[in-house]
Design a protein around this motif. Sequence first.
Motif, mmCIF file in Angstrom:
data_model
loop_
_atom_site.group_PDB
_atom_site.id
_atom_site.type_symbol
_atom_site.label_atom_id
_atom_site.label_comp_id
_atom_site.label_asym_id
_atom_site.label_seq_id
_atom_site.Cartn_x
_atom_site.Cartn_y
_atom_site.Cartn_z
ATOM 1 N N TYR A 1 66.241 -58.233 -57.276
ATOM 2 C CA TYR A 1 65.706 -58.302 -55.845
ATOM 3 C C TYR A 1 64.293 -57.784 -55.911
ATOM 4 C CZ TYR A 1 64.032 -56.212 -51.498
ATOM 5 O OH TYR A 1 63.031 -55.871 -50.466
ATOM 6 N N ASP B 1 60.490 -57.794 -53.411
ATOM 7 C CA ASP B 1 59.868 -58.162 -51.891
ATOM 8 C C ASP B 1 59.146 -59.680 -51.904
ATOM 9 O OD1 ASP B 1 57.400 -57.839 -49.894
ATOM 10 O OD2 ASP B 1 58.379 -55.988 -49.545
ATOM 11 N N ASP B 2 59.473 -59.919 -50.715
ATOM 12 C CA ASP B 2 58.742 -61.678 -50.721
ATOM 13 C C ASP B 2 57.329 -61.505 -50.808
ATOM 14 O OD1 ASP B 2 61.280 -62.300 -49.771
ATOM 15 O OD2 ASP B 2 61.051 -62.105 -47.759
ATOM 16 N N ARG B 3 56.502 -60.347 -50.834
ATOM 17 C CA ARG B 3 55.288 -60.256 -51.147
ATOM 18 C C ARG B 3 54.914 -60.684 -52.493
ATOM 19 N NH1 ARG B 3 53.539 -54.924 -47.990
ATOM 20 N NH2 ARG B 3 55.614 -54.409 -49.084
ATOM 21 N N THR C 1 55.538 -61.829 -56.841
ATOM 22 C CA THR C 1 56.211 -62.769 -57.610
ATOM 23 C C THR C 1 56.513 -62.177 -58.755
ATOM 24 O OG1 THR C 1 53.910 -63.098 -58.794
ATOM 25 C CG2 THR C 1 54.654 -64.614 -56.783
#
Length: 406
Positions: free
Chosen positions: A288, A290-292, A294
Motif C-alpha cells: 500500500y 499513498d497516492d501522493r 511514488t
Amino acid sequence: MMVQAPKQTARLELPSDQNASGRTLGEEEITLVAEAIRSGTLTSTKGTFVKTLEQRFADMLGVKYAYACSSGSGAVHTAIAAIDPEPGDEIITTSITDMGALTPILYQGAIPVFADVDPKTWNVTAETIENCISDRTKAIIVTHLFGNPCNMTEIMELANSRGIPVIEDCAQAFLATHKGEPVGTIGSVGCFSLQQGKHITTGEGGIVTTNDEALARRMFLFINKAFGYGDPNPDHYFIALNGRMCELQGAVAVAQLSKLWGCVEHRRIAAKKMTQKLRGIAGIETPYHDDRNTHVYWKYCLRVDSSIVPDGAVGLAKKLKERGIFSAPRYIQKPAFQCMIFEQQRTFGNSRFPFTLARPEAVDYTPSKFPGTFAGLEAVLVLPWNEAYTDEHIDYIADAIREVLA
C-alpha cells in the motif's frame, strides 16, 4: 472424489542482490575503477571520482550540497552531528529500522525516542511523531521504509510548527517522491546508502544531501575529521572521525549512478506486474502507498492475515523457502527498542550514557505504546526483489504463493 493437490511449479533460481545475478555491476564500473587505480590517487581529498559523484548526485536531486561518506550509517551519523544535539537531547525515530540508523544517535549523546508506525506502511506518521515530541526534542528522523515514502506533507507541517529539523533516511528509497518532490530534499537533511543490497551499490557507502549552507558545512567537516580543508587557517574544529569514501568506491558509484533511473523503473514495473498477479488472493494484501507518493520498491512486501493463512507470514515463508524463494517474515525479529542496546542500556563501558540523562517517559518501551509496530511486524512478509527480475521470475513467485495458499 479425491481433490488433487495443485501441481508445483518447476523450481526456478531467482537473481540475488548479493551477487552479480541481481546487480547492474559490469564493464562500466570496471573501466572507471581501473582508471582510478592507474591514476594512483585513491583518496577522495585529492581524487576526482568522489567529487564527480557528489556533484552529479546533487544535480540529480536538485539540491545545493551532496557529500559522500563511508556508509549509510555514516550518513545518518553525519546528519545527526550536523544538527549537533546537546547530551540528553531527544531525537524521534522509528521503531522499525536498522540499528545502523539508531546507534549514531547514542554516539552523539542523544536519546532515541521511538515513534509507533502505521501497520499498513510500516512508516512513522505525523500523529505517531507528535505523541513523542517534548521540550527536549532536537530532531526527527523519518525512514522511508522499503522504498515507500512517509507522508511528508503532514510531517513537515508538524515539524515546522515546532521548529524541529527533519532528517530523511532514504537508504531504501532512491528516487522515491512525495507530491513530485524527491525524498531527501524535503527535510533538512537526506541520508542515502550504497550498501550491497540497495538500489545501487558500492558495497558500502553513503551520501548526505541538504540545501542548508550551515548544515552542509558541518557535514563536510564531520566527514573529514572536522578539518577545514580549503580554509585560510584550517584546524580540527570539533570532535569527528574520518568518514570519507575512497576513490575506488567513488568510481563504482559514478558508473552505478548512471544506471539508477533504469533500475528504479524496472523495479516499479515489475512490482506493478506482481501486484496484478496477486490481486484477489485471500489472506494477503499487496503493498500500500499513498497516492501522493511514488514507491520505488527496495523490497516487495506483503501483509499476511494469520487468521486466513496458517501460521501467518512465518508459515508462508517456510512454504516459499521450499521453492527456493527466501523471503523474510517480520523483516526484523523484534522492534528496535527490544534489542539489548536499549533494553539493557549497553553503551559505553558500564556508564549507560547517554541513557543516564533520559526522561523516564523517553525510554518507556511498554508494548501497548506500539500497537502499529507489533501488528506491522506480525503481518509483514518481505519478498526478495531486485532489478534483474524478469516476467518469468515474477510469474514463478506469484504462482508459488498461489499454490501454497490453494
